[in-house]
Scaffold this motif. Structure first.
Motif, short mmCIF file in Angstrom:
data_model
loop_
_atom_site.label_atom_id
_atom_site.label_comp_id
_atom_site.label_asym_id
_atom_site.label_seq_id
_atom_site.Cartn_x
_atom_site.Cartn_y
_atom_site.Cartn_z
N ASP A 181 40.77 63.71 55.13
CA ASP A 181 41.43 63.42 56.41
C ASP A 181 42.29 62.16 56.29
N ALA A 182 43.11 61.95 57.30
CA ALA A 182 44.02 60.81 57.30
C ALA A 182 43.28 59.48 57.39
N ALA A 183 42.14 59.46 58.08
CA ALA A 183 41.38 58.21 58.22
C ALA A 183 40.89 57.73 56.85
N THR A 184 40.44 58.65 56.01
CA THR A 184 39.99 58.27 54.65
C THR A 184 41.15 57.70 53.86
N ALA A 185 42.32 58.29 54.00
CA ALA A 185 43.50 57.77 53.30
C ALA A 185 43.81 56.35 53.75
N ARG A 186 43.73 56.08 55.05
CA ARG A 186 44.01 54.73 55.57
C ARG A 186 42.99 53.73 55.05
N VAL A 187 41.72 54.13 54.96
CA VAL A 187 40.69 53.24 54.42
C VAL A 187 40.97 52.95 52.95
N LEU A 188 41.39 53.97 52.20
CA LEU A 188 41.72 53.76 50.78
C LEU A 188 42.90 52.81 50.63
N VAL A 189 43.91 52.94 51.48
CA VAL A 189 45.06 52.03 51.43
C VAL A 189 44.60 50.60 51.71
N ALA A 190 43.75 50.43 52.72
CA ALA A 190 43.24 49.09 53.04
C ALA A 190 42.42 48.53 51.88
N LEU A 191 41.61 49.36 51.26
CA LEU A 191 40.81 48.92 50.12
C LEU A 191 41.70 48.53 48.94
N ARG A 232 36.39 51.33 40.42
CA ARG A 232 36.02 52.76 40.49
C ARG A 232 34.86 52.98 41.45
N SER A 233 33.89 52.08 41.40
CA SER A 233 32.74 52.19 42.28
C SER A 233 33.14 52.06 43.75
N ALA A 234 33.98 51.09 44.06
CA ALA A 234 34.42 50.90 45.45
C ALA A 234 35.22 52.09 45.95
N LEU A 235 36.15 52.56 45.12
CA LEU A 235 36.96 53.73 45.52
C LEU A 235 36.08 54.97 45.66
N GLY A 236 35.12 55.13 44.76
CA GLY A 236 34.22 56.28 44.82
C GLY A 236 33.38 56.31 46.07
N ARG A 237 32.99 55.15 46.56
CA ARG A 237 32.22 55.11 47.81
C ARG A 237 33.03 55.66 48.98
N VAL A 238 34.31 55.32 49.00
CA VAL A 238 35.16 55.79 50.11
C VAL A 238 35.47 57.27 49.98
N THR A 239 35.71 57.73 48.75
CA THR A 239 36.07 59.15 48.56
C THR A 239 34.85 60.06 48.51
N GLY A 240 33.65 59.46 48.39
CA GLY A 240 32.44 60.27 48.26
C GLY A 240 32.20 60.75 46.85
N GLU A 241 32.85 60.09 45.88
CA GLU A 241 32.73 60.48 44.47
C GLU A 241 31.95 59.43 43.69
N SER A 242 30.95 58.84 44.31
CA SER A 242 30.17 57.77 43.67
C SER A 242 29.53 58.22 42.38
#
Length: 188
Positions: free
Chosen positions: A147-157, A178-188
């Protein structure tokens, strides 16, 4: 004496402003410093740009939309990725690689982009350009998120990670990113 026609003068002035901001920051930017850097008469800078904000808008537009801005490269690199299960290579892996490549390019370019980007806080003329840059980045990443909200969180991160990299002068920590990005994308 006839005025010499110089169709590239405006572009040279913009390029000079970008170099000055990259080397000295926004504080080092003046019509006089840009004219000297571009090798043009002082009057040329005020002829093409009524004020420094106009010149900064042109510089920010160039930095955000030029080939070195990376959004086209990011879109290509992200094609085939998807944060959803079974959607290709993990988005967090590809974003980590892109950030590592970006950081390897040196802090000068990152510093320049953020110098111009953060100048929008105090210069309203820059805000639409900075907002368009954020929207473009969210759009590019958003094609690969649920969703768009996840994309916005990734941009902020990503913004936060790059600013921390600039401020601390620490080396790029691939595992932590990688760990931080994975938490947001659900790919931990």
């Amino acid at each position: 004496m006839a005025r010499r026609y110089d169709p590239e003068r405006r572009e040279r002035i913009i390029d000079a402003a970008i170099r000055i901001v990259e080397l000295k920051g926004i504080g080092g930017l003046s019509h006089r410093s840009v004219a000297a850097e571009a090798g043009v008469p002082l009057g040329s800078t005020t002829y093409h740009f009524a004020g420094l904000d106009d010149l900064l808008v042109a510089a920010l537009e160039r930095v955000c939309s030029g080939p070195s801005s990376g959004m086209k490269d990011w879109a290509e690199a992200l094609s085939g990725t998807d944060a959803r299960p079974g959607g290709g290579p993990p988005l967090a892996d590809v974003l980590t690689r892109l950030l590592e490549e970006y950081a390897r390019g040196g802090s000068g370019r990152i510093r320049l982009e953020y110098e111009l980007y953060l100048a929008a806080l105090r210069r309203p003329a820059l805000q639409p350009v900075a907002a368009a840059w954020l929207d473009e980045m969210a759009g590019v990443i958003g094609r690969h998120t649920a969703d768009a909200a996840t994309a916005r969180v990734l941009v902020a991160l990503i913004d936060g990670l790059l600013l921390q990299l600039l401020l601390t002068d620490r080396p790029f920590d691939r595992a932590a990113v990688r760990s931080a990005l994975g938490r947001v994308t659900g790919e931990s």
